[in-house]
Design a protein around this motif. Structure first.
Motif, mmCIF file in Angstrom:
data_model
loop_
_atom_site.group_PDB
_atom_site.id
_atom_site.type_symbol
_atom_site.label_atom_id
_atom_site.label_comp_id
_atom_site.label_asym_id
_atom_site.label_seq_id
_atom_site.Cartn_x
_atom_site.Cartn_y
_atom_site.Cartn_z
ATOM 1 N N LYS A 1 -9.864 -0.165 0.762
ATOM 2 C CA LYS A 1 -8.826 -1.154 1.002
ATOM 3 C C LYS A 1 -7.753 -0.996 -0.063
ATOM 4 N N ASN A 2 -6.475 -0.954 0.424
ATOM 5 C CA ASN A 2 -5.328 -0.815 -0.486
ATOM 6 C C ASN A 2 -5.471 0.415 -1.383
ATOM 7 N N GLY A 3 -6.041 1.497 -0.810
ATOM 8 C CA GLY A 3 -6.151 2.739 -1.565
ATOM 9 C C GLY A 3 -7.301 2.774 -2.544
ATOM 10 N N ARG A 4 -8.156 1.736 -2.532
ATOM 11 C CA ARG A 4 -9.282 1.718 -3.470
ATOM 12 C C ARG A 4 -10.583 1.614 -2.684
ATOM 13 N N LEU A 5 -11.651 2.148 -3.231
ATOM 14 C CA LEU A 5 -12.959 2.138 -2.597
ATOM 15 C C LEU A 5 -13.776 0.994 -3.191
ATOM 16 N N TYR A 6 -14.164 0.062 -2.346
ATOM 17 C CA TYR A 6 -14.926 -1.109 -2.798
ATOM 18 C C TYR A 6 -16.379 -0.948 -2.387
ATOM 19 N N THR A 7 -17.294 -1.282 -3.325
ATOM 20 C CA THR A 7 -18.729 -1.292 -3.054
ATOM 21 C C THR A 7 -19.256 -2.658 -3.439
ATOM 22 N N LEU A 8 -19.743 -3.389 -2.454
ATOM 23 C CA LEU A 8 -20.314 -4.714 -2.687
ATOM 24 C C LEU A 8 -21.820 -4.642 -2.500
ATOM 25 N N VAL A 9 -22.545 -5.219 -3.444
ATOM 26 C CA VAL A 9 -24.002 -5.286 -3.379
ATOM 27 C C VAL A 9 -24.374 -6.756 -3.278
ATOM 28 N N TYR A 10 -25.078 -7.090 -2.199
ATOM 29 C CA TYR A 10 -25.506 -8.473 -1.965
ATOM 30 C C TYR A 10 -27.018 -8.521 -2.040
ATOM 31 N N GLY A 11 -27.534 -9.459 -2.811
ATOM 32 C CA GLY A 11 -28.967 -9.621 -2.942
ATOM 33 C C GLY A 11 -29.396 -11.014 -2.543
ATOM 34 N N ALA A 12 -30.546 -11.115 -1.876
ATOM 35 C CA ALA A 12 -31.117 -12.387 -1.463
ATOM 36 C C ALA A 12 -32.604 -12.357 -1.759
ATOM 37 N N PRO A 13 -33.192 -13.519 -2.000
ATOM 38 C CA PRO A 13 -34.632 -13.541 -2.334
ATOM 39 C C PRO A 13 -35.469 -12.822 -1.281
ATOM 40 N N ASN A 14 -36.350 -11.960 -1.770
ATOM 41 C CA ASN A 14 -37.238 -11.201 -0.886
ATOM 42 C C ASN A 14 -38.570 -11.919 -0.840
ATOM 43 N N ARG A 15 -38.721 -12.786 0.171
ATOM 44 C CA ARG A 15 -39.934 -13.576 0.254
ATOM 45 C C ARG A 15 -40.997 -12.921 1.118
ATOM 46 N N LEU A 16 -40.550 -12.125 2.069
ATOM 47 C CA LEU A 16 -41.529 -11.584 3.012
ATOM 48 C C LEU A 16 -42.369 -10.451 2.411
ATOM 49 N N ASP A 17 -41.762 -9.556 1.646
ATOM 50 C CA ASP A 17 -42.520 -8.430 1.074
ATOM 51 C C ASP A 17 -43.629 -8.901 0.143
ATOM 52 N N PRO A 18 -43.372 -9.834 -0.806
ATOM 53 C CA PRO A 18 -44.492 -10.319 -1.646
ATOM 54 C C PRO A 18 -45.587 -10.999 -0.841
ATOM 55 N N ILE A 19 -45.156 -11.789 0.166
ATOM 56 C CA ILE A 19 -46.172 -12.465 0.980
ATOM 57 C C ILE A 19 -47.000 -11.438 1.737
ATOM 58 N N LEU A 20 -46.315 -10.419 2.306
ATOM 59 C CA LEU A 20 -47.050 -9.393 3.050
ATOM 60 C C LEU A 20 -48.036 -8.658 2.142
#
Length: 584
Positions: free
Chosen positions: A131-150
């Protein structure tokens, strides 16, 4: 522009405006619903939808990249965090980030965490966009509840009879808090045991069904994680609702959010359209109904012989401003209002004329009664004298009495004939049979006969013939009566020295003929001229002369018009009168 075009233009314009407003309301409603659907999608799957929205709505400020506050609030609501990376993997900016995540990522490290190859305490979503000649990288994190439970389920869950699981207390509490559920299925997809499973979750899966539910969780309302055991062929499933709010509060909406948005949007749109329709109806009633009701009341008043425009409680005409101009809502009906005004004025004038004609008729009846009684009295008196046995009248006296009685009888006969003629002309009679005459000769002979009347005096009629023969077809008895009437009017109702000049004019082919009667008498005023041809108007009182019925001019006009001509009068008080009989 006539009323048809104005009304058509008005209604087309109003329908166009109403249609535009309806489309605008529908567009606003649709836009709001789409926005709400996007918000719901962001809430349920921020990693794919929300990150794109973040990049699209971001801008570069003096402090670096800036994001929309509402989207950042959604990140926090989802108990997530956000990082913006530069091209070298350094964190440029962060939002709500915990302490247990890196501040810099190597090229392989981020991919390992993102794909799940390397254990990570959060579920990651990565969005890369230029965007506007620049490369943006967004990292979004959310609680991982299913993997520990599994992981804990695989390690500590013990299946028991009746399709129930025995779970450690801490794990059971965590599952209940997250509104999660657990299933164990065999190699055919049939459920062996389950824990806290909702009714919407099936008890048997096909290969395709399990794959779709795992990859496209937004379609089914639950996010699922699976773990396959090669030795037994069994598969553990752990799932939780997509709706984070319902998960966090422990409540579940009665209807899906999409259906709620659809119902609210449709309901509000229809309510606004209903209000708009009511307001438009009221406005239409005020704009078009009021003038039409006013015109109907006016017409009803005309039917009751009240010819003035109705007024309001203040005594003002509702159709006009104090300055006399049409009010805005009456302007479109201006032609109809003017027509009603003309109708009212015509009916009012006709009513006045009827009343005036009635008065004239009463006056005329009084006069004609007097005119009939005068000769009748003479006839009756002489008849009594002749019948009186006490007198012996001589032959000369008898002839004298008889002559007087004949003269009075002729006068009465003329009065009766005039009265009958007026009603015959009113009924539209036509000449019995026209005849071809040469007007120069005929008119001269008729004037000579008229001039022989002793009442006119001598040498008071002058005739000027046309230069050529004038041959035409006319009903001469009627024309003779007209000539006698006009001659009598000129010579009997003017001073004794008045001279009447009669002239005949004609075109070369006799297509246009004019007989002109011009006298140098007293003339007439405007009031007398305007009423000259009225049936019940007499320019003099009945006692002024016994040689007229008061219908002569009305009869003359009717006879000339019945023969296809017209009569015109020019007069000026003190300068005489000119009457023309015209055929063209």
């Amino acid at each position: 522009m006539n009323i048809k075009r104005r009304l058509t233009l008005k209604f087309v314009l109003q329908l166009a405006i109403a249609g535009t407003v309806v489309l605008l309301i529908a567009g606003i409603t649709l836009f709001w619903m789409l926005q709400r659907f996007v918000e719901i999608s962001i809430t349920r799957n921020f990693a794919s939808v929300g990150l794109e929205q973040l990049v699209e709505s971001s801008w570069i400020g003096k402090d670096g990249i800036q994001f929309t506050p509402s989207l950042l609030e959604q990140v926090k609501k989802n108990q997530g965090w956000l990082q913006s990376l530069d091209e070298n993997g350094h964190v440029v900016s962060a939002y709500n980030s915990p302490n247990d995540i890196p501040r810099q990522y190597g090229p392989g490290e981020l991919v390992a965490y993102w794909t799940g190859v390397q254990p990570f305490p959060y579920e990651l979503g990565v969005w890369i966009q230029q965007k506007n000649g620049r490369l943006y990288t967004l990292v979004y994190g959310a609680p991982n509840r299913l993997d520990p439970i599994l992981k804990q389920v695989k390690e500590g869950a013990l299946p028991v009879a009746d399709k129930q699981l025995v779970l450690p207390g801490a794990l059971a509490g965590e599952i209940s808090t997250a509104h999660a559920f657990i299933q164990l299925i065999d190699s055919t997809g049939l459920e062996l045991v389950s824990y806290n499973k909702p009714n919407a979750v099936p008890s048997q899966y096909t290969v395709q069904d399990l794959a779709l539910r795992t990859l496209y969780s937004e379609r089914y309302g639950y996010r699922m994680k699976t773990s396959y055991d090669e030795q037994t062929g069994r598969t553990w499933l752990v799932g939780e609702p997509n709706d984070r709010w319902a998960t966090n509060t422990g409540k579940k909406p009665l209807i899906p959010e999409e259906a709620e948005v659809l119902l609210i949007g449709s309901g509000v749109m229809f309510a606004v359209l209903l209000v708009l329709f009511i307001l438009l109806s009221l406005w239409q009633a005020h704009r078009f109904g009021s003038p039409m009701l006013h015109m109907l009341v006016w017409l009803d008043s005309i039917g009751n012989a009240v010819y003035k425009e109705p007024v309001d409680r203040r005594g003002l005409h509702p159709s006009r401003t104090p300055a006399g101009k049409w009010r805005r809502r009456y302007r479109i009906f201006a032609e109809v209002m003017v027509s009603i005004e003309k109708l009212s004025a015509t009916l009012q004038r006709d009513q006045a004329m009827r009343e005036l004609s009635e008065n004239w008729r009463e006056e005329w009846i009084v006069g004609i009664t007097h005119d009939l009684k005068t000769p009748l009295s003479s006839i009756t008196g002489y008849a009594h004298l002749l019948a009186e046995p006490a007198y012996d009248w001589s032959q000369e006296e008898v002839r004298k009495f008889s002559a007087t009685m004949l003269d009075k009888s002729a006068h009465m006969d003329m009065l009766i004939n005039d009265l009958a003629m007026t009603y015959r002309l009113k009924a539209g009679i036509l000449p019995l049979e026209t005849m071809e005459v040469e007007l120069n000769v005929w008119l001269e002979q008729t004037l000579v006969q008229a001039a022989a009347d002793p009442a006119y005096g001598k040498q008071r009629i002058v005739f000027h013939a046309a230069q050529t023969d004038v041959r035409t077809r006319l009903y001469t008895p009627w024309l003779e009566r007209v000539v006698n009437n006009l001659t009598a009017n000129s010579l009997l109702h003017n001073p004794s020295d008045t001279v009447l000049t009669v002239s005949l004019f004609a075109s070369e082919d006799n297509s246009s003929i004019t007989i002109q009667f011009a006298d140098d008498g007293d003339g007439m005023d405007e009031a007398t001229l305007s009423r000259l041809f009225e049936r019940y108007y007499r320019g003099t009182d009945t006692a002024s002369t016994s040689n007229g019925s008061g219908l002569g001019m009305a009869i003359s006009k009717g006879l000339i018009e019945a023969m296809g001509g017209r009569i015109a009068v020019e007069t000026k008080l003190g300068e005489g009168t000119i009457i023309r009989l015209i055929w063209n």
